[in-house]
Design a protein around this motif. Structure first.
Motif, PDB file in Angstrom:
ATOM      1  N   GLY A   1      44.486  33.132  37.427  1.00 27.86           N
ATOM      2  CA  GLY A   1      42.942  33.300  38.138  1.00 27.86           C
ATOM      3  C   GLY A   1      43.048  33.774  39.295  1.00 27.86           C
ATOM      4  O   GLY A   1      42.210  34.586  39.969  1.00 27.86           O
ATOM      5  N   VAL A   2      43.850  33.262  40.175  1.00 30.93           N
ATOM      6  CA  VAL A   2      43.978  33.556  41.582  1.00 30.93           C
ATOM      7  C   VAL A   2      44.338  35.422  41.851  1.00 30.93           C
ATOM      8  O   VAL A   2      43.759  35.954  42.922  1.00 30.93           O
ATOM      9  N   ALA A   3      44.900  35.778  40.971  1.00 30.47           N
ATOM     10  CA  ALA A   3      45.056  37.185  40.944  1.00 30.47           C
ATOM     11  C   ALA A   3      44.173  37.974  40.493  1.00 30.47           C
ATOM     12  O   ALA A   3      43.523  38.964  41.030  1.00 30.47           O
ATOM     13  N   ALA A   4      43.812  37.702  39.057  1.00 25.94           N
ATOM     14  CA  ALA A   4      42.648  38.474  38.182  1.00 25.94           C
ATOM     15  C   ALA A   4      41.492  38.379  38.738  1.00 25.94           C
ATOM     16  O   ALA A   4      40.580  39.264  38.508  1.00 25.94           O
ATOM     17  N   ILE A   5      40.955  36.987  39.570  1.00 24.57           N
ATOM     18  CA  ILE A   5      39.743  37.170  39.726  1.00 24.57           C
ATOM     19  C   ILE A   5      39.743  37.086  41.256  1.00 24.57           C
ATOM     20  O   ILE A   5      38.585  37.228  42.224  1.00 24.57           O
ATOM     21  N   GLY A   6      40.654  37.418  42.067  1.00 28.94           N
ATOM     22  CA  GLY A   6      40.738  37.512  43.654  1.00 28.94           C
ATOM     23  C   GLY A   6      40.742  38.653  44.233  1.00 28.94           C
ATOM     24  O   GLY A   6      40.441  38.858  45.545  1.00 28.94           O
ATOM     25  N   TRP A   7      40.582  39.764  43.361  1.00 32.26           N
ATOM     26  CA  TRP A   7      41.005  41.136  44.288  1.00 32.26           C
ATOM     27  C   TRP A   7      39.613  41.759  44.555  1.00 32.26           C
ATOM     28  O   TRP A   7      39.447  42.991  45.242  1.00 32.26           O
ATOM     29  N   ASN A   8      38.511  41.286  43.935  1.00 33.11           N
ATOM     30  CA  ASN A   8      36.993  42.065  44.134  1.00 33.11           C
ATOM     31  C   ASN A   8      36.826  42.173  45.564  1.00 33.11           C
ATOM     32  O   ASN A   8      35.958  43.282  45.904  1.00 33.11           O
ATOM     33  N   GLY A   9      36.836  41.261  46.351  1.00 34.82           N
ATOM     34  CA  GLY A   9      36.391  41.531  47.755  1.00 34.82           C
ATOM     35  C   GLY A   9      37.232  42.653  48.599  1.00 34.82           C
ATOM     36  O   GLY A   9      36.390  43.339  49.359  1.00 34.82           O
ATOM     37  N   VAL A  10      38.524  42.753  48.578  1.00 35.67           N
ATOM     38  CA  VAL A  10      39.306  43.658  48.901  1.00 35.67           C
ATOM     39  C   VAL A  10      38.862  44.931  48.165  1.00 35.67           C
ATOM     40  O   VAL A  10      38.809  45.825  49.249  1.00 35.67           O
ATOM     41  N   PHE A  11      38.453  45.032  47.125  1.00 30.55           N
ATOM     42  CA  PHE A  11      38.058  46.292  46.502  1.00 30.55           C
ATOM     43  C   PHE A  11      36.795  46.809  47.144  1.00 30.55           C
ATOM     44  O   PHE A  11      36.671  47.866  47.511  1.00 30.55           O
ATOM     45  N   MET A  12      35.777  45.904  47.449  1.00 30.45           N
ATOM     46  CA  MET A  12      34.251  46.217  48.105  1.00 30.45           C
ATOM     47  C   MET A  12      34.701  46.822  49.332  1.00 30.45           C
ATOM     48  O   MET A  12      34.058  47.430  49.965  1.00 30.45           O
ATOM     49  N   ALA A  13      35.624  46.266  50.064  1.00 30.35           N
ATOM     50  CA  ALA A  13      35.932  46.503  51.379  1.00 30.35           C
ATOM     51  C   ALA A  13      36.537  47.881  51.582  1.00 30.35           C
ATOM     52  O   ALA A  13      36.426  48.533  52.481  1.00 30.35           O
ATOM     53  N   GLU A  14      37.352  48.099  50.570  1.00 26.15           N
ATOM     54  CA  GLU A  14      38.089  49.181  50.542  1.00 26.15           C
ATOM     55  C   GLU A  14      36.906  50.487  50.126  1.00 26.15           C
ATOM     56  O   GLU A  14      37.146  51.610  50.942  1.00 26.15           O
ATOM     57  N   ILE A  15      35.917  50.063  49.257  1.00 22.87           N
ATOM     58  CA  ILE A  15      35.155  51.299  49.230  1.00 22.87           C
ATOM     59  C   ILE A  15      34.345  51.410  50.615  1.00 22.87           C
ATOM     60  O   ILE A  15      34.053  52.584  50.991  1.00 22.87           O
ATOM     61  N   ALA A  16      33.858  50.514  51.158  1.00 26.45           N
ATOM     62  CA  ALA A  16      33.105  50.575  52.659  1.00 26.45           C
ATOM     63  C   ALA A  16      34.081  51.230  53.479  1.00 26.45           C
ATOM     64  O   ALA A  16      33.692  51.819  54.456  1.00 26.45           O
ATOM     65  N   ARG A  17      35.512  51.069  53.483  1.00 27.62           N
ATOM     66  CA  ARG A  17      36.350  51.741  54.518  1.00 27.62           C
ATOM     67  C   ARG A  17      36.378  53.295  54.143  1.00 27.62           C
ATOM     68  O   ARG A  17      36.373  54.095  54.797  1.00 27.62           O
ATOM     69  N   LEU A  18      36.653  53.628  52.823  1.00 20.78           N
ATOM     70  CA  LEU A  18      36.855  54.932  52.387  1.00 20.78           C
ATOM     71  C   LEU A  18      35.294  55.705  52.349  1.00 20.78           C
ATOM     72  O   LEU A  18      35.483  57.078  52.385  1.00 20.78           O
ATOM     73  N   ALA A  19      34.229  55.295  52.210  1.00 17.25           N
ATOM     74  CA  ALA A  19      33.134  55.910  51.916  1.00 17.25           C
ATOM     75  C   ALA A  19      32.698  56.783  53.264  1.00 17.25           C
ATOM     76  O   ALA A  19      32.951  55.888  54.529  1.00 17.25           O
ATOM     77  N   PRO A  20      31.832  57.870  52.926  1.00 14.79           N
ATOM     78  CA  PRO A  20      31.466  58.561  54.028  1.00 14.79           C
ATOM     79  C   PRO A  20      30.306  57.667  54.822  1.00 14.79           C
ATOM     80  O   PRO A  20      29.950  56.782  54.229  1.00 14.79           O
ATOM     81  N   ARG A  21      30.162  57.656  56.078  1.00 15.77           N
ATOM     82  CA  ARG A  21      29.171  56.946  57.005  1.00 15.77           C
ATOM     83  C   ARG A  21      27.957  57.104  56.257  1.00 15.77           C
ATOM     84  O   ARG A  21      27.514  58.228  55.931  1.00 15.77           O
TER      85      ARG A  21
END
Length: 407
Positions: free
Chosen positions: A325-345
């Motif tokens: 659970g700590v791995a399979a349920i724990g990644w979503n926030g980092v994923f959303m932050a990566e989208i915000a980092r990689l997306a155009p302004r």
């Protein structure tokens, strides 16, 4: 600008950040609670409707299939109506879904699946849109992870509160009570809307560019590989949430309440993981690397699940699924932050909506393929082991995206 004015500006920004984090986390929690209550009660609902519990779990696939379709326009609807209003619409959809399911018949369950999908397809683009402008870049991962803790928090409530209410008052009451919770939160958001939806454009088209978000993700290779990886990670996450209770009851021999408690503990591990991995990603400045490590943990945990038998001590079973659970349920926030980092302004909402098409595609694929695999294998333990292949595919995609980002 005077120092006093600057101080007031910081205070206003901090107040808005706190408000948005609380709001978005609450919406995510209620949505997750509503969706995950169905697999948590799969054995009870299956018995009442005279269907196999595994097919009740497959309702989750319907939910995310509809959510995937809604994601095609969710980035544009929030521009027109505002992210807060979109969050309210999602909560109303959750309320109607739970009321329909509480009718206790197959048609009501089908309607519930459709409405849950509508609600879930609306919330993530809206919450990311609200957060992106107010989060300092150096805290992006931890703040987005904090918002995403609403998902496992909802899972905890689904694993603890919902089965307890079902045992005491029946599954229909347990599901139906969530309608009231959703409506109360939707009402509480109303006074906040003028301040939070101040950037909406009442003339923005809704269906003018239905594939804009998906096109953006597919065009930018870094976002594309990230989204492909999350297709597989989502398949693992939702398969774990949808079938853990049934596995524990039917193959490990636990009671419904005990199995629900372990589901809640697994979600709690994911809750903690989202904060830990968000903090670590900010500390290392490497969200991709953190997600790659988590994919490796999921691969090992899935393989270990094939060894679980009724003779295993409860502490060993619990330890395994806490790690899972700590791995399979724990990644979503980092994923959303990566989208915000990689997306155009200015395109975070659109990029989030586009990435979620593939994310929800993985959720749609995962539980459905799990059900088909179980039908052929006849063992939940071995079927969980097959999730190792999905973890491997996610790792390969993350490595591909990592090489592109480093160029």
């Amino acid at each position: 600008m005077s120092s006093s004015t600057a101080g007031r500006g910081v205070a206003v920004n901090s107040a808005r950040l706190v408000t948005v984090v609380v709001l978005t986390t609450a919406v995510q929690t209620v949505g997750s609670w509503a969706v995950l209550s169905f697999p948590a009660l799969a054995t009870e609902i299956g018995s009442s409707l005279a269907v196999e519990p595994v097919f009740v779990g497959s309702l989750v696939s319907l939910v995310y299939g509809v959510a995937m379709l809604l994601s095609l326009v969710a980035g544009q609807t929030l521009r027109r109506y505002g992210a807060c209003r979109q969050s309210q619409a999602a909560l109303i959809a959750f309320a109607l879904a739970c009321a329909a399911a509480a009718s206790g018949n197959s048609v009501g369950m089908l309607v519930a699946g459709l409405l849950l999908g509508i609600g879930y397809g609306l919330i993530n683009p809206a919450t990311s849109h609200l957060l992106a402008p107010v989060v300092p870049p150096e805290r992006r991962n931890i703040v987005f992870s904090l918002k995403q803790t609403g998902v496992p928090l909802g899972g905890i409530l689904a694993g603890l509160a919902t089965p307890a209410v079902a045992v005491a008052f029946g599954w229909q009451t347990a599901i139906g009570s969530l309608a009231l919770v959703s409506l109360l939160l939707a009402t509480a958001l109303a006074p906040l809307r003028p301040g939070l939806d101040d950037d909406r454009d009442a003339n923005a088209p809704i269906f003018g560019r239905p594939l804009a978000g998906l096109s953006l993700v597919l065009r930018l290779s870094s976002l594309r590989w990230l989204s492909i990886a999350v297709f597989f990670l989502s398949a693992i996450q939702l398969s774990l949430g949808a079938y853990l209770v049934v596995f524990l009851v039917e193959e490990v021999g636990l009671g419904l309440v005990a199995a629900g408690a372990l589901l809640a503990a697994t979600q709690a591990a994911g809750f903690s993981g989202r904060l830990i991995w968000g903090w670590l990603a900010d500390r290392l400045g490497d969200g991709n690397g953190v997600m790659l490590g988590l994919a490796a943990v999921m691969l090992l945990a899935a393989l270990a699940t094939t060894l679980v038998t009724p003779s295993w001590p409860l502490v060993a079973v619990s330890a395994l699924f806490l790690v899972f659970g700590v791995a399979a349920i724990g990644w979503n926030g980092v994923f959303m932050a990566e989208i915000a980092r990689l997306a155009p302004r200015g395109e975070v909402g659109n990029a989030t909506a586009g990435a979620l098409v593939l994310t929800f595609g993985g959720v749609l694929f995962g539980p459905s393929f799990f059900a088909l695999a179980y039908a052929g294998i006849g063992s939940y333990a071995l079927t969980f082991g097959g999730l190792a292949l999905a973890a491997l595919a996610a790792g390969i995609s993350l490595v591909a995206g990592r090489k592109i980002s480093s160029r």
